[in-house]
Enzyme design. Structure first.
Site, short mmCIF file in Angstrom:
data_model
loop_
_atom_site.label_atom_id
_atom_site.label_comp_id
_atom_site.label_asym_id
_atom_site.label_seq_id
_atom_site.Cartn_x
_atom_site.Cartn_y
_atom_site.Cartn_z
N ASP A 60 -17.82 57.77 13.90
CA ASP A 60 -17.39 58.42 14.87
C ASP A 60 -17.89 59.56 15.20
OD1 ASP A 60 -15.63 56.08 15.36
OD2 ASP A 60 -14.18 57.05 14.11
N HIS B 212 -9.70 55.25 13.13
CA HIS B 212 -10.83 54.78 13.36
C HIS B 212 -10.84 53.54 14.05
CE1 HIS B 212 -14.97 54.53 12.50
NE2 HIS B 212 -14.94 53.13 11.85
#
Length: 231
Positions: free
Chosen positions: A66, A93
């Site tokens: 990310d 996530h």
């Protein structure tokens, strides 16, 4: 493949492998990148608790992909070198639990609100973007490998005595009402040396944190329940 499909496939794999780790190398640093990380880290923690060797400072959900994506997308929009951009990404996530802190980007960047919302959405759904681009032929592979390597290299550097190593990861946390949460972590020889917390964030980011709580807690509970029933 949905997150539920991933859970059904990966939950037992993670539980089996981490059971072996808890038995044979209980003091190892455990870095889990298998999705859904929001559930596989609680599974790992519960497995280690069952074996009586749980140490939350040594169990990491690797969310570095990310951050890599956030750095890349910001750099593209601002004409910067991605290697020189650093965007902390907190939360979880998956989808809206991924919370990029653009307000804390180094170097400092500014976006109009509509562009900020579009950028944030792209970071949150980048995995889906890759799946669509591959037209059913798979998901992120090279970028995932790069992100995993980056986190592990940082952790090994810290274990070898390098000071000031900071990475975000999804870990046991008291920073929010969610029992697990990703924030910047100061890494050291024994794993997490200090959780650096959320810090000062914008009202837009505060809203995202609040909106992520229900999904985070549900995913965590799902992982914990699976681990409790895992033989």
């Amino acid at each position: 493949m949905t997150r539920d499909d991933l859970f059904n496939t990966n939950a037992s794999i993670v539980a089996t492998l981490t059971s072996a780790c808890a038995k044979h190398c209980p003091e190892a640093m455990i870095c889990i990148i298998s999705n859904p990380v929001n559930s596989t880290i609680p599974i790992t923690s519960e497995v280690f608790k069952k074996q009586g060797v749980y140490n939350p400072n040594r169990i990491f959900g690797v969310t570095t992909l990310d951050i890599v994506r956030a750095n890349t997308f910001v750099a593209e929009l601002k004409g910067l070198d991605p290697a020189q951009v650093s965007v902390p990404v907190i939360g979880g996530h998956a989808g809206k639990t991924i919370i990029p802190l653009i307000s804390r980007c180094t170097p400092k960047v500014d976006f109009p609100q509509d562009q900020l919302e579009k950028l944030t959405g792209r970071i949150q759904e980048a995995g889906t973007e890759v799946v669509k681009a591959k037209a059913g032929a798979g998901s992120a592979t090279l970028s995932m490998a790069y992100a995993g390597a980056r986190f592990v290299f940082s952790l090994v550097d810290a274990m070898n005595g390098k000071e000031g190593v900071i990475e975000c990861a999804f870990v046991r946390s008291e920073e929010t009402e969610s029992p697990y949460f990703s924030t910047p972590l100061l890494l050291g020889k024994k794993g997490i040396e200090k959780n650096l917390g959320i810090g000062k964030i914008s009202p837009f980011e505060e809203k995202m944190v609040a909106e992520a709580m229900a999904e985070l807690k549900a995913s965590i509970k799902k992982g914990e329940e699976f681990a409790k029933n895992f033989k």
